[in-house]
Design a protein around this motif. Structure first.
Motif: not given
Ligand SMILES: Nc1ncnc2c1ncn2[C@@H]1O[C@H](COP(=O)(O)OP(=O)(O)OP(=O)(O)O)[C@@H](O)[C@H]1O
Ligand SMILES: [Mg+2]
Length: 417
Positions: A305, A307, A313-318, A320-321, A325
């Motif tokens: 989580k 950033r 960006k967090s790695r979770q967001e990366i 997800a992209s 998930a």
């Protein structure tokens, strides 16, 4: 004159030496003294131009603590000898050099040749150290370097045990196993006192050189031993009907390790385990996607989580992209996580080929020996094994108390079942 008068067993080892030498000698038998002198003599007598020798310990700081003073002590009488303190490098006359290195950074060794190499406490080095880094460095045409592997046993799930077995009937290899009763390196009264004072499994391992004694300080040794004995480590094929869950440990400086798991009833099947060094998240996800598996849940640690400075960006967001998930596993503390993993392993089956180093890592994951306190610390040792163990711990904690694959039933953001 070099101040070394070999003891009888050290002299015999020298006389019986081959190109590859595996010495399983008890604690305080004189392994390091022998190894430094073996290395020094190989390098001084080497006829190839610019001979290179290396002394490799599991960690760089260990190499310094164990061998640097000793190397200086034995090279001091050699005229013109220089010491590069920062690099732990000893430069001998005639373009000869001896380097001290740590297996925690074996990549520093890539691209060099070696005429002689000592591997001290081999059991605690990452399994790839020999095959990927050291052995190629010993293969140059006309140089064909030599190696000496020394240590005390540390269970059977590691390279030291494999070398010991290999040396039994492989040309060019030799081995010796000496217990405290064979060398006379410890006074008889002290031997008796040690036997009285050390725990039986420690005595067996450290002084009688038993490969089958339980590993000191290893968290999952018993659970993994049971897995082996109960035949739960072998061929575990993927069931195409079941989803594949992943469990992550995210490496920044170290490696990212991903376990691939399938759940069938109460059984958890580890069908694969992948380690990525210096690989970005997009490439890791692409590699996993290329397997074309039907994915289940993805368990990631809390630091996913955070950033990142560059992208914000967090790695979770990366992730997800990239279509993956991640579920962030709650932080329950390391000890509870280890307990959860201990409870998980008895339900696990491991595919030996697919999980490879992951199985050895779980067998060896252990606490650190604290030299000053002469005991094991409560915290795990951070080495190659901890990446694999941390990764599986995410699944153990994340899947605890619920069956992965079965979604909780939500009603307007409230979980009702
Ligand atoms: N040939 C020798 N002559 C005199 N002293 C020696 C000799 N060989 C070893 N020793 C001494 O014995 C002790 C143990 O030696 P060394 O550190 O090489 O053992 P080791 O087997 O590497 O021990 P460990 O298992 O703790 O790593 C040291 O104090 C060392 O100086
Ligand atoms: Mg030693």
């Amino acid at each position: 004159m070099i101040p070394y008068e070999p003891r009888l067993h050290q002299r015999q080892a020298w006389e019986q030496r081959q190109r590859f030498n595996v010495l399983v000698w008890h604690r305080r038998a004189g392994k390091t003294v022998y190894a430094i002198n073996w290395l020094l003599r190989q390098i001084l007598e080497c006829t190839a131009p610019n001979p290179r020798g290396a002394y490799l310990a599991p960690q760089f700081k260990q190499a310094k603590r164990i061998a640097w003073t000793m190397l200086k002590q034995f090279t001091l009488p050699i005229p013109g000898c220089r010491y590069l303190e920062q690099e732990l490098r000893c430069v001998l006359p005639g373009g000869r050099e001896i380097w001290l290195l740590g297996a925690d950074n074996p990549d520093a060794l890539r691209g060099i040749y070696l005429d002689a190499c000592v591997l001290d406490e081999v059991a605690q080095m990452a399994p790839r150290t020999w095959g990927e880094v050291i052995r190629p460095a010993l293969s140059d045409l006309g140089r064909e370097g030599q190696a000496l592997m020394i240590g005390t046993p540390f269970g059977m799930a590691n390279e030291f045990h494999r070398f010991y077995q290999l040396a039994a009937d492989t040309p060019g290899w030799t081995r010796s196993l000496l217990t405290v009763h064979d060398t006379g390196s410890i006074a008889p009264a002290e031997v008796e006192a040690l036997q009285r004072e050390t725990r039986p499994e420690e005595w067996q391992q450290e002084y009688l050189c038993s490969f089958s004694a339980a590993i000191r300080g290893a968290f999952y040794a018993r659970e993994m031993q049971d897995a082996e004995q109960q035949g739960r480590i072998g061929a575990v094929p993927r069931d195409p009907l079941l989803p594949v869950h992943t469990s992550w440990d995210l490496g920044m400086a170290n490696r990212t390790v991903v376990w691939l798991l399938q759940v069938h009833g109460s059984q958890v099947r580890a069908i694969g385990c992948r380690a990525y060094a210096g690989t970005g998240l997009p490439d890791i996800v692409a590699d996993l996607d290329s397997l074309k598996y039907k994915w289940g849940r993805h368990y990631a640690p809390h630091d996913a989580k955070v950033r990142e400075l560059g992208s914000g960006k967090s790695r979770q967001e990366i992730a997800a992209s990239l279509g993956m998930a991640w579920e962030i596993v709650p932080e329950v503390g390391l000890q509870s996580g280890i307990e959860a993993t201990r409870a998980l392993i008895p339900r696990m089956w491991f595919d030996r080929e697919g999980c490879g180093d992951g199985i050895s890592a779980l067998q060896l994951y252990r606490t650190e020996w604290d030299d000053e306190r002469r005991g094991f610390s409560a915290a795990p040792l951070h080495d190659w094994t901890s990446d694999y163990a941390d990764s599986l711990r995410m699944f153990a904690v994340g899947s605890q108390g619920r069956e992965p694959g079965r979604e909780p039933i939500r009603y307007r953001d409230k979980v009702v079942a």
